[in-house]
Design an enzyme around this catalytic site. Structure first.
Site, short mmCIF file in Angstrom:
data_model
loop_
_atom_site.label_atom_id
_atom_site.label_comp_id
_atom_site.label_asym_id
_atom_site.label_seq_id
_atom_site.Cartn_x
_atom_site.Cartn_y
_atom_site.Cartn_z
N LYS A 39 1.80 3.07 -3.80
CA LYS A 39 3.12 2.71 -4.38
C LYS A 39 3.05 2.65 -5.90
O LYS A 39 3.32 1.61 -6.52
CB LYS A 39 3.65 1.40 -3.79
N THR A 90 -3.90 4.09 4.34
CA THR A 90 -4.79 3.05 3.81
C THR A 90 -4.11 2.28 2.67
O THR A 90 -3.15 2.76 2.07
CB THR A 90 -6.07 3.69 3.22
N GLY A 123 1.49 -0.43 12.00
CA GLY A 123 0.32 -1.16 11.53
C GLY A 123 -0.16 -2.16 12.55
O GLY A 123 -0.87 -1.81 13.50
N ARG A 124 0.31 -3.42 12.41
CA ARG A 124 -0.18 -4.50 13.26
C ARG A 124 0.05 -4.26 14.75
O ARG A 124 -0.72 -4.74 15.57
CB ARG A 124 0.46 -5.82 12.82
N ASP A 181 4.50 3.10 -12.47
CA ASP A 181 4.46 2.94 -13.93
C ASP A 181 4.92 4.23 -14.62
O ASP A 181 5.38 5.17 -13.97
CB ASP A 181 3.03 2.55 -14.35
N ASP A 210 -1.34 4.42 0.48
CA ASP A 210 -0.02 3.84 0.23
C ASP A 210 -0.05 3.01 -1.06
O ASP A 210 0.23 1.81 -1.04
CB ASP A 210 0.36 2.99 1.44
N GLN A 228 9.11 -8.62 6.83
CA GLN A 228 9.04 -7.30 7.49
C GLN A 228 10.05 -7.25 8.63
O GLN A 228 10.27 -8.25 9.32
CB GLN A 228 7.61 -7.06 8.05
O1 LIG Z 1 9.02 0.03 3.38
C1 LIG Z 1 7.83 -0.08 3.64
C2 LIG Z 1 6.84 0.68 3.02
C3 LIG Z 1 5.54 0.55 3.42
N1 LIG Z 1 5.19 -0.32 4.40
C4 LIG Z 1 3.76 -0.38 4.79
O2 LIG Z 1 3.68 0.01 6.17
C5 LIG Z 1 2.75 -0.83 6.85
C6 LIG Z 1 3.48 -1.57 7.95
O3 LIG Z 1 2.62 -2.45 8.63
P1 LIG Z 1 3.07 -3.33 9.90
O4 LIG Z 1 1.84 -4.10 10.24
O5 LIG Z 1 3.46 -2.35 10.98
O6 LIG Z 1 4.19 -4.21 9.49
C7 LIG Z 1 2.11 -1.72 5.81
O7 LIG Z 1 0.93 -1.09 5.38
C8 LIG Z 1 3.11 -1.73 4.67
O8 LIG Z 1 2.48 -1.87 3.41
C9 LIG Z 1 6.16 -1.06 5.01
O9 LIG Z 1 5.89 -1.86 5.93
N2 LIG Z 1 7.47 -0.91 4.62
#
Ligand SMILES: O=c1ccn([C@@H]2O[C@H](COP(=O)(O)O)[C@@H](O)[C@H]2O)c(=O)[nH]1
Length: 477
Positions: free
Chosen positions: A312, A280, A449-450, A315, A310, A429
Site C-alpha cells: 500500500k 504478504t 486471510g483469517r 508517497d 500488499d 473489517q
Molecule cells: O480493503 C482492503 C485492502 C486490503 N486488505 C487486506 O486483505 C487481508 C484481509 O484479511 P482478513 O483476515 O481476511 O480480514 C489483510 O491482509 C488486509 O490487509 C483488506 O482487508 N481490505
C-alpha cells in the site's frame, strides 16, 4: 424505536396477518449480504393478498407523508414495486420505475416515467437489512438528476441500514422494526423457546451488516472468460494471472498475515495447489531475510502461484521508488504485484515505472477498501479508476468491492474482506461471502486471510473457498 405513527394495535394486527400468510419464516436463510439468518421475512407473498397489500401501502403512506411529501414514488425492484404502485394509485402520486437491466440493452431508460431534474422521489422498499438495495436505487435516481431525501420501509431489520442511510443524508421511515415484530410474535405465543433465543442472538451479533455504497453504476456487462481477458490485458502480470486462473481453475488469493517466516512457508506449501496468488505483508515478518523470499519463490514456482506484496505505497514518486527498490525488503526484486494508494496523485506511478518495465510486475490501485468508514468511495474511487485507465501498462487492476462500469476487462479486480461465516471483526473489517463478491459484485478474485490461515485445517478451508469462488465465476457464463 419506530418512526411510525401507527398504533400498537394496528402494528399487532399487521404482524399477525403477515405471520398467518407465511411471510415470517424461521429456519436458516441466506440474506443478500451472504449472512445466514434464523429469521426471514418474505414480503413477496403479500401479492397474493390484495387487501393486505393495499393496507400495507396505506400504512407506509401514512408513516412517511405525515412528515414529508415527495413529488414522486419509486419502488426498489422487485418486491416493493406493487407496494409503490399501491401508494401511487391510492394517493395519486406519480411513480417512476427503476430498471434493473437497463445497461444490458443500451437504449432502454434506467428510470422510466415522466420527471424533471430536481424532482424529489420517495424510495419505497419492503424491508431493509444493510440498506444496500435502497442505495443502489438512490444511486440510479441521482444519476438522472432526481433527488432523494426519504425512504420508507415496512420493516427495519435493525442491522445498520438506518445509520448507513443517515450518513448519506437519507431519512428512514419504518412502519415497524424487527424488535416490534419479535415482541408481537412473542406476546401472541408464536415465537418461543430456543428459536426465540436463536433469533435474539443473531440480531445482537449482526447489528451492522454494512455493504459499501457503489460509486457509480455497477456493470452488468456480458461475461468474458479469463482466457479471453488474458488477451485483452495490457500489463504482463495481469496477462499471466488471467492465464494462470484459467488453467489452474482457481480465483482464490490467500492473505498470509503470519509473522514467522517458517509458518508462512509451511502454509504456502499446504495451500499452494489451491491458489492463484499468495499475498504478504513482509513488514510484519519478525525474522525476515532474503532466504525466506527465495524459499517462498521456490514454493510459488512449484505450485504455480504469484506473489503479491500488499505494501500500500502512498508517497510521492521519488520516495516510493526507494521504498519499492531499496531497504531491507527490496520488494521490486521479488513481488509480482504490489498495491498503491492514489492520495499523492498519478505521479506516484512514475516511481515504479522504470523497475516494472524490466520485471513486468503489476500495480494494483486501491479503488475501494473493505473496512468500515473507508474514505476510498465516490469521486475518489472514480479518480482511481481513471488513474488506472491512464496507466494501463503499469496498472494490472484494482482492489475493490465491486466492478464499476468504468472498469474494463483488461483489469483484474481483487476483493478482500471475504469470509463464509462472519460479518466483520472488532477493528472495522467487513466481510462478504465468495459467492456475493464474485457473482453479485462481479469481481474476479477473492482475497481470504483469517478465514483460511486461522482455520484448524487451512488446506480443507482453502479448498472450500476455492470451490465456492470458482463455481461463482463459472455461474456467470
Ligand atoms: O480493503 C482492503 C485492502 C486490503 N486488505 C487486506 O486483505 C487481508 C484481509 O484479511 P482478513 O483476515 O481476511 O480480514 C489483510 O491482509 C488486509 O490487509 C483488506 O482487508 N481490505
Amino acid at each position: 424505536m419506530t418512526t411510525s405513527i401507527l398504533s400498537k394495535e394496528e402494528i399487532k394486527e399487521l404482524v399477525l396477518k403477515l405471520n398467518e400468510i407465511g411471510a415470517v419464516k424461521l429456519g436458516e436463510f441466506k440474506l443478500k449480504s451472504g449472512i445466514i439468518s434464523p429469521i426471514y421475512i418474505d414480503l413477496r407473498v403479500t401479492v397474493s393478498s390484495p387487501v393486505l397489500l393495499a393496507s400495507i401501502a396505506s400504512m407506509m403512506y401514512k408513516t412517511v407523508y405525515a412528515q414529508s411529501k415527495p413529488e414522486l414514488v419509486c419502488g426498489v425492484p422487485y418486491t416493493a414495486l406493487p407496494i409503490a404502485t399501491g401508494m401511487s394509485i391510492a394517493h395519486n402520486i406519480p411513480m417512476v420505475v427503476r430498471r434493473k437491466e437497463a445497461k444490458a440493452y443500451g437504449t432502454k431508460q434506467l428510470i422510466e416515467g415522466i420527471f424533471k431534474e430536481g424532482d424529489n422521489v420517495l424510495v419505497v422498499e419492503d424491508l431493509v437489512t444493510s440498506g444496500a438495495s435502497v442505495l443502489e436505487t438512490v444511486r440510479d435516481l441521482n444519476s438522472v438528476g432526481l433527488t432523494v431525501t426519504d425512504v420508507v420501509v415496512l420493516l427495519d431489520r435493525q442491522q445498520g441500514a438506518k445509520q448507513e442511510l443517515e450518513k448519506r443524508g437519507l431519512k428512514l421511515h419504518s412502519v415497524f422494526t424487527m424488535e416490534e415484530l419479535i415482541n408481537t410474535l412473542v406476546e401472541a405465543g408464536k415465537l418461543t423457546g430456543p428459536t426465540l433465543e436463536l433469533v435474539k442472538n443473531f440480531l445482537e451479533a449482526n447489528k451492522n451488516v454494512v455493504v459499501p455504497l457503489p460509486s457509480s453504476a455497477p456493470v452488468r456487462a456480458p461475461f468474458v472468460s479469463f482466457q479471453e481477458r488474458a488477451k485483452l490485458a495490457t500489463n504482463p502480470t495481469a496477462n499471466k494471472l488471467f492465464q494462470l486462473m484459467a488453467s489452474k481453475k482457481t480465483n482464490l488469493a490467500v492473505a498470509v498475515d503470519l509473522t514467522v517466516k517458517q509458518e508462512i512457508l509451511d502454509l504456502a506449501e499446504k495451500i499452494g495447489s489451491e491458489i492463484c496468488v499468495l499475498k504478504t505483508h513482509v513488514d510484519i515478518v519478525q525474522d525476515y531475510d532474503q532466504q525466506f523470499i527465495k524459499d517462498l519463490q521456490a514454493i510459488a514456482a512449484k505450485h504455480n502461484f504469484l506473489i503479491f506484496e500488499d505494501r500500500k505505497f502512498a508517497d510521492i514518486g521519488n520516495t516510493v521508488k526507494y521504498q519499492f527498490e531499496n531497504g531491507v525488503y527490496e520488494i521490486s526484486k521479488w513481488a509480482d504485484m504490489v498495491t498503491i494508494h492514489g492520495v499523492a496523485g498519478p505521479a506516484i506511478i512514475d516511481g515504479f515505472r522504470e523497475s516494472i518495465k524490466t520485471t513486468g510486475a503489476g500495480l494494483l490501485l486501491l479503488a475501494q477498501m473493505s473496512s468500515k468508514g473507508s474514505m476510498c468511495v465516490g469521486e475518489y474511487t472514480n479518480q482511481m479508476v481513471e488513474m488506472g485507465k491512464s496507466n494501463q501498462d503499469a496498472v494490472m487492476g484494482f482492489i475493490c468491492q465491486e466492478r464499476l462500469s468504468a472498469m474494463s476487462d483488461n483489469f483484474v479486480l481483487m476483493t478482500p474482506g471475504v469470509q463464509f461465516n462472519s460479518a466483520g471483526d472488532s477493528m472495522g473489517q467487513q466481510y462478504n461471502t465468495p459467492e456475493y463478491v464474485i457473482k453479485e459484485k462481479n469481481t474476479d478474485v477473492i482475497i481470504v486471510g483469517r478465514g483460511i490461515y486461522k482455520s484448524s485445517n487451512p488446506k480443507e478451508e482453502a479448498i472450500k473457498y476455492r470451490t465456492a469462488s470458482w463455481s461463482a465465476y463459472e455461474s456467470k457464463q
